[in-house]
Enzyme design. Structure first.
Site, PDB file in Angstrom:
ATOM      1  N   GLU A   6       2.638   6.927  -9.556  1.00  0.00           N
ATOM      2  CA  GLU A   6       2.297   5.832  -9.001  1.00  0.00           C
ATOM      3  C   GLU A   6       1.962   4.948 -10.315  1.00  0.00           C
ATOM      4  O   GLU A   6       1.618   3.608 -10.022  1.00  0.00           O
ATOM      5  CB  GLU A   6       1.201   5.830  -8.300  1.00  0.00           C
ATOM      6  CG  GLU A   6       1.181   6.542  -6.821  1.00  0.00           C
ATOM      7  CD  GLU A   6       0.093   6.502  -6.034  1.00  0.00           C
ATOM      8  OE1 GLU A   6       0.204   5.552  -5.076  1.00  0.00           O
ATOM      9  OE2 GLU A   6      -0.861   7.098  -6.127  1.00  0.00           O
ATOM     10  N   HIS A  18      -6.513  -2.983  12.665  1.00  0.00           N
ATOM     11  CA  HIS A  18      -6.437  -1.867  13.795  1.00  0.00           C
ATOM     12  C   HIS A  18      -5.471  -2.503  14.665  1.00  0.00           C
ATOM     13  O   HIS A  18      -4.497  -1.721  15.486  1.00  0.00           O
ATOM     14  CB  HIS A  18      -7.768  -2.006  14.762  1.00  0.00           C
ATOM     15  CG  HIS A  18      -8.943  -1.073  13.597  1.00  0.00           C
ATOM     16  ND1 HIS A  18     -10.218  -1.308  13.640  1.00  0.00           N
ATOM     17  CD2 HIS A  18      -8.256   0.142  13.153  1.00  0.00           C
ATOM     18  CE1 HIS A  18     -10.660  -0.265  12.813  1.00  0.00           C
ATOM     19  NE2 HIS A  18      -9.783   0.537  12.506  1.00  0.00           N
ATOM     20  N   CYS A  76       7.349   8.402  -0.829  1.00  0.00           N
ATOM     21  CA  CYS A  76       6.596   7.865   0.338  1.00  0.00           C
ATOM     22  C   CYS A  76       6.106   6.438   0.501  1.00  0.00           C
ATOM     23  O   CYS A  76       5.494   6.293   1.318  1.00  0.00           O
ATOM     24  CB  CYS A  76       5.285   9.034   0.425  1.00  0.00           C
ATOM     25  SG  CYS A  76       4.174   8.768  -0.854  1.00  0.00           S
ATOM     26  N   ARG A 119      -2.746   9.637   4.475  1.00  0.00           N
ATOM     27  CA  ARG A 119      -3.634   8.928   3.723  1.00  0.00           C
ATOM     28  C   ARG A 119      -4.782   9.223   4.294  1.00  0.00           C
ATOM     29  O   ARG A 119      -5.528   8.498   4.995  1.00  0.00           O
ATOM     30  CB  ARG A 119      -3.269   7.549   4.113  1.00  0.00           C
ATOM     31  CG  ARG A 119      -1.920   7.207   3.221  1.00  0.00           C
ATOM     32  CD  ARG A 119      -1.959   5.717   3.543  1.00  0.00           C
ATOM     33  NE  ARG A 119      -1.148   4.874   2.615  1.00  0.00           N
ATOM     34  CZ  ARG A 119       0.439   4.316   3.016  1.00  0.00           C
ATOM     35  NH1 ARG A 119       0.732   4.701   4.270  1.00  0.00           N
ATOM     36  NH2 ARG A 119       0.994   4.023   2.084  1.00  0.00           N
ATOM     37  N   ASP A 163       2.726   1.289  -5.173  1.00  0.00           N
ATOM     38  CA  ASP A 163       1.911   1.268  -6.585  1.00  0.00           C
ATOM     39  C   ASP A 163       2.735   1.389  -7.917  1.00  0.00           C
ATOM     40  O   ASP A 163       2.367   0.542  -8.980  1.00  0.00           O
ATOM     41  CB  ASP A 163       0.695   2.305  -6.608  1.00  0.00           C
ATOM     42  CG  ASP A 163      -0.401   1.961  -5.923  1.00  0.00           C
ATOM     43  OD1 ASP A 163      -0.843   0.638  -5.806  1.00  0.00           O
ATOM     44  OD2 ASP A 163      -1.028   2.694  -5.086  1.00  0.00           O
TER      45      ASP A 163
END
Ligand code: PEP
Ligand code: MG
Length: 592
Positions: A444, A195, A515, A302, A468
């Site tokens: 990916e 965070h 992306c 996401r 990925d």
């Protein structure tokens, strides 16, 4: 030029900060252990309930205050923690079974929970341990009769503070980020997904996380220079280093100002080609900054971040409002919603089995297991709820949908079938939806890359997830620092895959966007443009530099560079070649 010590961590948010260490210690309140007579135990449980209730009220108050600053959502994890039986019920049970005071019961339960979290492999969940500490501290303060709001409102930092901490609980990170004297965050724990990093990026504060020996090397008041891009912290820098840091800071500030002024200028290459710049979003509060930076739209939402750290899936209604808020905030710009990429390293706050209330095997290789589209197709209710929420939200903006980690045609067919079924049932109910919602897929996996020429005729667009794609092509765990040196975007296999994917999209006449993190790295911009890619999606903080890089790139030259690079073989050879070419291309700029 030197410093007493240079510490290395992870660059979580770019920028240079020069200031003094404000060491924020999370005080773990160690209470006294008291044994209570049996007759007093019920009242002691009651006292704990009152303190838990007071903490919940304080959280509600914080949420209210923070929602204006658009950080309210992330505090939900605290409320969930407060209601978690492993915390509240366990502490109450400890009072009754051990005959102890509420303070000690909370302390003991918290230590057990923290030990449990420390043992977890998953970084997303491990990073939530600071949330537990915050909640436990608040309950302890309430048991001791502290006044919560006064403490928050009266919290002031000296001028030019660089907040140094082991970890920062999210509520503290938000408050400190809003303090005018806060210049940067540096933490010993945490990762790019913690965070602290997310808040820092959203607030454009430089941040370095995961600096492993930070607290033993920095004392309160130490002079510090933080380089949030390189992930470096200089302790007690000498005059020469300070001058250099100030110069770099001025350069970056000028670039940033220029980027904001240029936010609405198109990203045109030297030879006049337009490149589309899109934003990546994990949390709704990032949308504002994307707009300021002139993002054309959202290339990657996401959505799984709505679930990460939670102990239950979001309801259709919760998701509908989250998607609607983003669509409305983007004022008609295209928003690419990626269906949940849950599983692998992105896990909810509960074991998957409990979270999904179904049978889920423990996996030996989670990255190769039940993740993303596989998980959604195996848990149809989760998938349908998301699709319904997205379809309903589509009436409030410009939405396109994409599916992650497709490796089989059947997965794409099945996902599209589910989408159509959800659309049909909403239609029967008379619910408004956009007439046309483009449906795309992420490339990916090497499997998808090599059949991209066929897949391209089955979707409206491609989005290339290079994070990925590189991980699976090179068989390098993207999270494992021990093999990070082999994680190379310039490996010939990666370049050839990209070349094939781009050619496939072009032949079928569908748009393609990149992306993954490569899209936001100016080191790779020329390479991607040279591959024929003209659409990039990235975090807001990277947009200015990438746009400037595009404006200084000739696509014709970049294409020549890539044609030549593709004739080479080893990664080292390709890297050295691209490096030399970029030096020649950008004589007056540093895009490395
Ligand atoms: C990627 O893999 O490049 C991507 C954008 O998806 P994520 O990083 O969320 O896995
Ligand atoms: Mg991915």
């Amino acid at each position: 030029m030197s410093a007493r010590i240079v510490l290395k961590g992870i660059g979580a948010s770019p920028g240079i900060a020069i200031g003094q260490a404000f060491v924020y210690a999370l005080q773990t309140i160690v209470p006294l252990r008291k044994e209570l007579p049996q007759a007093q135990l019920k009242a002691e449980v009651e006292r704990l309930c009152v303190a838990l209730g007071a903490t919940e009220k304080q959280l509600a108050h914080l949420r209210q205050k923070l929602s204006a600053q658009e950080h309210g959502l992330i505090l939900e994890a605290h409320s969930l923690m407060l209601a978690d039986p492993l915390f509240a019920d366990a502490a109450k049970a400890a009072i009754l079974s051990k005959g102890i005071n509420a303070e000690w019961a909370v302390f003991e339960t918290t230590q057990e929970l923290l030990a449990h979290f420390d043992a977890l492999q998953n970084p997303y969940i491990r990073e939530r341990r600071s949330d537990i500490k915050w909640v436990a501290d608040s309950v302890q303060k309430n048991l001791a009769g502290h006044v919560f709001e006064e403490e928050e409102d009266g919290f002031h930092l000296p001028e030019n503070s660089i907040v140094v901490a082991d970890e920062l609980p999210v509520a503290k990170a938000v408050f400190l980020a809003n303090e005018k004297n806060t210049l940067a965050f540096v933490t010993q724990g945490g990762g790019e997904t913690s965070h602290t990093s997310i808040v820092a990026r959203a607030k454009q504060l430089p941040a370095v996380v995961g600096a492993s020996t930070l607290l033993q090397n920095v004392k309160p008041g130490d002079s510090l220079v933080v380089d949030g891009e390189l992930g470096e912290i200089y302790v007690e820098p000498d005059e020469g280093m300070l001058r250099q840091a100030k110069r770099k800071q001025r350069q970056q500030q000028a670039q940033q100002m220029h980027a904001q002024q240029q936010a609405h200028a198109p990203a045109l290459s030297l030879d006049g080609h337009k490149v589309s710049l899109w934003g990546n979003v994990e949390f709704i509060e990032e949308v504002d900054m994307l707009l300021k930076m002139g993002a054309e739209g959202i290339g990657l939402f996401r959505t799984e971040f709505l679930l990460v750290g939670k102990d239950r899936p979001c309801s259709e209604e919760e998701q509908f409002w989250a998607y609607r808020r983003v669509l409305e905030a983007m004022q008609g710009r295209l928003v690419t919603l990626r269906t949940f990429d849950l599983g692998g390293d992105k896990l909810p706050g509960e074991p998957l089995e409990k979270f999904l209330e179904g049978h889920v095997e423990k996996e030996a290789n989670p990255a190769l297991g039940l993740r993303a589209i596989r998980l959604c197709l195996g848990h149809r209710e989760l998938f349908r709820t998301q699709l319904r929420a997205a379809l309903r939200a589509s009436a409030f903006g410009n939405l396109q949908l994409m599916f992650p980690l497709i490796s089989h045609f059947s997965e794409l067919h099945e996902a599209k079938k589910e989408l159509e079924a959800c659309r049909a049932s909403l239609s029967v109910q008379g619910i408004a939806m956009a007439k046309h919602i483009p449906v795309g897929m992420m490339i990916e996996t090497p499997a998808a890359a090599w059949v991209a020429d066929l897949l391209a005729y089955e979707v409206d667009f491609f989005s290339v997830g290079t994070n990925d794609l590189i991980q699976y092509t090179l068989a390098i765990d993207r999270q494992n620092s021990q093999v990070a040196y082999l994680y190379s975007p310039l490996h010939l296999a990666v370049l050839r895959s990209l070349q094939h994917i781009v050619a496939s999209a072009q032949k079928a006449g569908i748009p393609l966007c990149v992306c993954g993190e490569m899209a936001g790295s100016s080191q790779h911009t020329a390479m991607l443009l040279g591959m024929g890619i003209n659409s990039l999606s990235m975090a807001a903080v990277h947009m200015g530099k990438v746009k400037e890089c595009i404006q200084n790139t000739s696509i014709a030259k970049a294409q020549q560079m890539m044609q030549a690079a593709l004739q080479k073989s080893s990664t080292e050879e390709i890297e050295a070649f691209i490096h030399t070419q970029m030096h020649a291309m950008y004589v007056d700029h540093n895009f490395f």
